[in-house]
Design a protein around this motif. Structure first.
Motif, PDB file in Angstrom:
ATOM      1  N   GLU A  27      -1.282   8.738  13.626  1.00 49.67           N
ATOM      2  CA  GLU A  27      -0.771   7.338  13.920  1.00 49.67           C
ATOM      3  C   GLU A  27      -1.937   6.277  13.680  1.00 49.67           C
ATOM      4  N   SER A  28      -1.039   5.078  13.724  1.00 46.17           N
ATOM      5  CA  SER A  28      -2.025   4.037  13.468  1.00 46.17           C
ATOM      6  C   SER A  28      -2.911   3.920  14.452  1.00 46.17           C
ATOM      7  N   GLY A  29      -4.342   3.738  14.023  1.00 45.07           N
ATOM      8  CA  GLY A  29      -5.401   3.468  14.893  1.00 45.07           C
ATOM      9  C   GLY A  29      -6.023   4.737  15.157  1.00 45.07           C
ATOM     10  N   SER A  30      -5.705   5.817  14.473  1.00 45.18           N
ATOM     11  CA  SER A  30      -6.502   7.278  14.646  1.00 45.18           C
ATOM     12  C   SER A  30      -7.837   7.319  13.987  1.00 45.18           C
ATOM     13  N   GLY A  31      -7.881   6.170  13.154  1.00 44.60           N
ATOM     14  CA  GLY A  31      -9.304   6.315  12.471  1.00 44.60           C
ATOM     15  C   GLY A  31      -9.319   6.519  10.822  1.00 44.60           C
ATOM     16  N   LYS A  32      -7.847   6.590  10.227  1.00 47.33           N
ATOM     17  CA  LYS A  32      -7.758   7.115   9.029  1.00 47.33           C
ATOM     18  C   LYS A  32      -8.585   5.982   8.071  1.00 47.33           C
ATOM     19  N   SER A  33      -8.206   5.043   7.967  1.00 47.56           N
ATOM     20  CA  SER A  33      -8.758   4.040   7.141  1.00 47.56           C
ATOM     21  C   SER A  33      -9.951   3.571   7.329  1.00 47.56           C
ATOM     22  N   VAL A  34     -10.401   3.702   8.705  1.00 45.81           N
ATOM     23  CA  VAL A  34     -11.953   3.265   9.100  1.00 45.81           C
ATOM     24  C   VAL A  34     -12.672   4.222   8.383  1.00 45.81           C
ATOM     25  N   THR A  35     -12.454   5.490   8.444  1.00 46.75           N
ATOM     26  CA  THR A  35     -13.249   6.690   7.710  1.00 46.75           C
ATOM     27  C   THR A  35     -13.409   6.221   6.383  1.00 46.75           C
ATOM     28  N   ASN A  36     -12.008   5.864   5.348  1.00 51.53           N
ATOM     29  CA  ASN A  36     -12.550   5.849   4.199  1.00 51.53           C
ATOM     30  C   ASN A  36     -13.197   4.687   3.692  1.00 51.53           C
ATOM     31  N   LEU A  37     -13.046   3.457   4.527  1.00 53.00           N
ATOM     32  CA  LEU A  37     -14.101   2.437   4.266  1.00 53.00           C
ATOM     33  C   LEU A  37     -15.308   2.700   4.632  1.00 53.00           C
ATOM     34  N   ALA A  38     -15.771   3.573   5.416  1.00 55.85           N
ATOM     35  CA  ALA A  38     -17.138   4.108   5.447  1.00 55.85           C
ATOM     36  C   ALA A  38     -17.385   4.753   4.322  1.00 55.85           C
ATOM     37  N   ILE A  39     -16.632   5.512   3.554  1.00 50.19           N
ATOM     38  CA  ILE A  39     -16.855   6.166   2.506  1.00 50.19           C
ATOM     39  C   ILE A  39     -17.469   5.160   1.489  1.00 50.19           C
ATOM     40  N   LEU A  40     -16.535   4.374   1.387  1.00 50.55           N
ATOM     41  CA  LEU A  40     -17.000   3.011   0.388  1.00 50.55           C
ATOM     42  C   LEU A  40     -18.067   2.268   0.800  1.00 50.55           C
ATOM     43  N   GLY A  41     -18.492   2.218   1.980  1.00 45.62           N
ATOM     44  CA  GLY A  41     -19.564   1.424   2.589  1.00 45.62           C
ATOM     45  C   GLY A  41     -19.224  -0.152   2.517  1.00 45.62           C
ATOM     46  N   LEU A  42     -17.836  -0.021   2.945  1.00 41.91           N
ATOM     47  CA  LEU A  42     -17.330  -1.307   3.439  1.00 41.91           C
ATOM     48  C   LEU A  42     -17.330  -2.192   4.621  1.00 41.91           C
ATOM     49  N   HIS A  43     -18.019  -1.456   5.692  1.00 40.24           N
ATOM     50  CA  HIS A  43     -18.005  -1.859   7.043  1.00 40.24           C
ATOM     51  C   HIS A  43     -19.187  -3.005   6.990  1.00 40.24           C
ATOM     52  N   ASN A  44     -18.813  -3.743   8.061  1.00 41.65           N
ATOM     53  CA  ASN A  44     -20.225  -4.693   8.299  1.00 41.65           C
ATOM     54  C   ASN A  44     -21.302  -4.111   8.805  1.00 41.65           C
ATOM     55  N   ARG A  45     -22.357  -3.992   8.413  1.00 46.60           N
ATOM     56  CA  ARG A  45     -23.564  -3.276   8.897  1.00 46.60           C
ATOM     57  C   ARG A  45     -24.036  -3.889  10.145  1.00 46.60           C
ATOM     58  N   GLU A  46     -23.681  -5.039  10.314  1.00 43.31           N
ATOM     59  CA  GLU A  46     -24.045  -5.973  11.643  1.00 43.31           C
ATOM     60  C   GLU A  46     -23.113  -5.475  12.799  1.00 43.31           C
ATOM     61  N   THR A  47     -22.014  -5.044  12.693  1.00 45.03           N
ATOM     62  CA  THR A  47     -21.041  -4.840  13.656  1.00 45.03           C
ATOM     63  C   THR A  47     -20.839  -3.578  13.975  1.00 45.03           C
ATOM     64  N   ALA A  48     -20.720  -2.622  12.674  1.00 43.50           N
ATOM     65  CA  ALA A  48     -20.434  -1.356  12.951  1.00 43.50           C
ATOM     66  C   ALA A  48     -21.671  -0.428  12.937  1.00 43.50           C
ATOM     67  N   GLN A  49     -21.633   0.459  13.856  1.00 42.98           N
ATOM     68  CA  GLN A  49     -22.572   1.762  14.044  1.00 42.98           C
ATOM     69  C   GLN A  49     -22.160   2.828  13.420  1.00 42.98           C
ATOM     70  N   ILE A  50     -22.784   3.155  12.461  1.00 41.71           N
ATOM     71  CA  ILE A  50     -22.276   4.574  11.628  1.00 41.71           C
ATOM     72  C   ILE A  50     -23.374   5.648  11.726  1.00 41.71           C
ATOM     73  N   SER A  51     -23.140   6.756  11.816  1.00 37.32           N
ATOM     74  CA  SER A  51     -23.984   7.810  11.782  1.00 37.32           C
ATOM     75  C   SER A  51     -23.259   9.191  11.117  1.00 37.32           C
ATOM     76  N   GLY A  52     -23.996  10.069  11.019  1.00 38.37           N
ATOM     77  CA  GLY A  52     -23.650  11.222  10.275  1.00 38.37           C
ATOM     78  C   GLY A  52     -24.020  11.327   8.846  1.00 38.37           C
ATOM     79  N   SER A  53     -23.198  11.982   7.986  1.00 37.24           N
ATOM     80  CA  SER A  53     -23.645  12.135   6.408  1.00 37.24           C
ATOM     81  C   SER A  53     -21.948  12.306   5.823  1.00 37.24           C
TER      82      SER A  53
END
Length: 335
Positions: free
Chosen positions: A40-66
């Motif tokens: 469903e909308s809001g399940s994290g699908k697009s956020v995941t793929n924007l993380a792959i592309l490195g398109l999140h704002n590094r000042e507001t998004a905290q990303i961990s993992g590999s």
């Protein structure tokens, strides 16, 4: 493995609290295959793929993992590295081509710009490549249409132009975010056929983000079902759609129109609404909406988060036993 995502977490800090958009997500994509990510909308699908592309704002998004692409770690990579990769080795088709394409530049100029940036060729060479790509994705009279603006294209043609732009540098990985949204059924089928044909020709790996299980059935080799930022089921397309194991997947399938369904029977929506990602329920995040919690035990479902297992193959994050899942699954054929 061409793309490996391991224990990916993406949090956003807001005035209302921390939004846990993606929570411990892992998956893999091989060359020449398509992974369908549904939910469903809001399940994290697009956020995941924007993380792959490195398109999140590094000042507001905290990303961990590999996130490893062809052996290279992308998480925390320098901006210059990601800029070289984006559009060249990893490309994305965004959901709305009308807002993704600039209204001030011709379609051909926008495609050519991507090619010039990554390949360092002349304007005339890039223009020829743009014409070639428009022809490749089925735009009629590409030598003329290359000078048209986005508003002069139909919705289906704009989506084809977006695909041409994404593939102009022959990327190894293509991320398609709801590529058939707002298109009529005939154009949807044409776009999906185009992606499938291009994949066969180039061996591109595709991540297909969608809420439409019909699209997944026609396109994907493997499926990842997401709920509240987590993976709740994973397997091949046939395993997930024909032998689904998680009650959330059952609900998604039951809410789909089907030719096998009796005409006068209403669709069965998943009851309730998705949880707030600021206050995700403890234990299994789906338990407030689950009609089968009593079989596994409310204390277990509410108390401890179920993990997706096994690591490879068909797996799900649910405390129901395999026998309970087999006996309880509605329809027994994933209708």
């Amino acid at each position: 493995m061409f793309l490996e995502v391991n224990d990916l977490t993406v949090d956003f800090h807001t005035e209302d609290g921390v939004v846990h958009a993606v929570d411990g997500l892992s998956f893999e994509v091989e060359r020449g295959t398509t992974l369908g990510i549904v939910g469903e909308s809001g399940s994290g699908k697009s956020v995941t793929n924007l993380a792959i592309l490195g398109l999140h704002n590094r000042e507001t998004a905290q990303i961990s993992g590999s996130i490893r692409h062809d052996g290279q770690e992308l998480l925390g990579a320098p901006r210059t590295t990601m800029e070289r990769l984006r559009g060249n080795q990893i490309a994305m088709i965004f959901q709305d081509p009308l807002t993704s394409l600039s209204p001030y530049h011709t379609v051909g100029a926008q495609i050519a710009e991507v090619y010039r940036k990554h390949k360092g060729v002349s304007k005339s060479t890039a223009r020829d490549r743009a014409i070639e790509m428009l022809d490749r994705v089925g735009i009629p009279q590409p030598k003329i249409r290359v000078d048209d603006y986005p508003h002069q294209f139909s919705g289906g043609m704009r989506q084809r132009a977006m695909i041409a732009m994404a593939l102009v540098c022959d990327p190894g990985l293509l991320i398609a975010d709801e590529p058939t949204t707002a298109l009529d059924v005939t154009v949807q089928a044409q776009i999906l056929d185009l992606l499938r044909d291009l994949q066969e020709q180039t061996g591109t790996a595709i991540i297909l983000i969608t809420h439409d299980l019909g699209v997944v059935a026609n396109t994907a080799h493997n499926v990842l079902v997401m709920y509240a930022g987590r993976a709740v089921e994973r397997g091949t397309m046939r395993e997930v759609l024909r032998e689904p194991r998680h009650p959330y997947t059952w609900g998604l399938l039951a809410s789909m129109p089907s030719l096998r369904r009796t005409v006068d029977l209403p669709l069965e929506p998943v009851r309730g609404t998705p949880p707030s990602l600021i206050n995700v329920p403890p234990g299994c995040p789906f338990h407030p909406r689950c009609d089968y919690m009593h079989l596994a035990g409310p204390e277990l479902c509410k108390g401890e988060r179920p993990e997706l297992s096994p690591h490879r193959g068909h797996g799900d994050a649910c405390y129901l036993s395999l026998k309970q899942k087999t006996d309880s699954r509605p329809g027994k054929e994933g209708k």
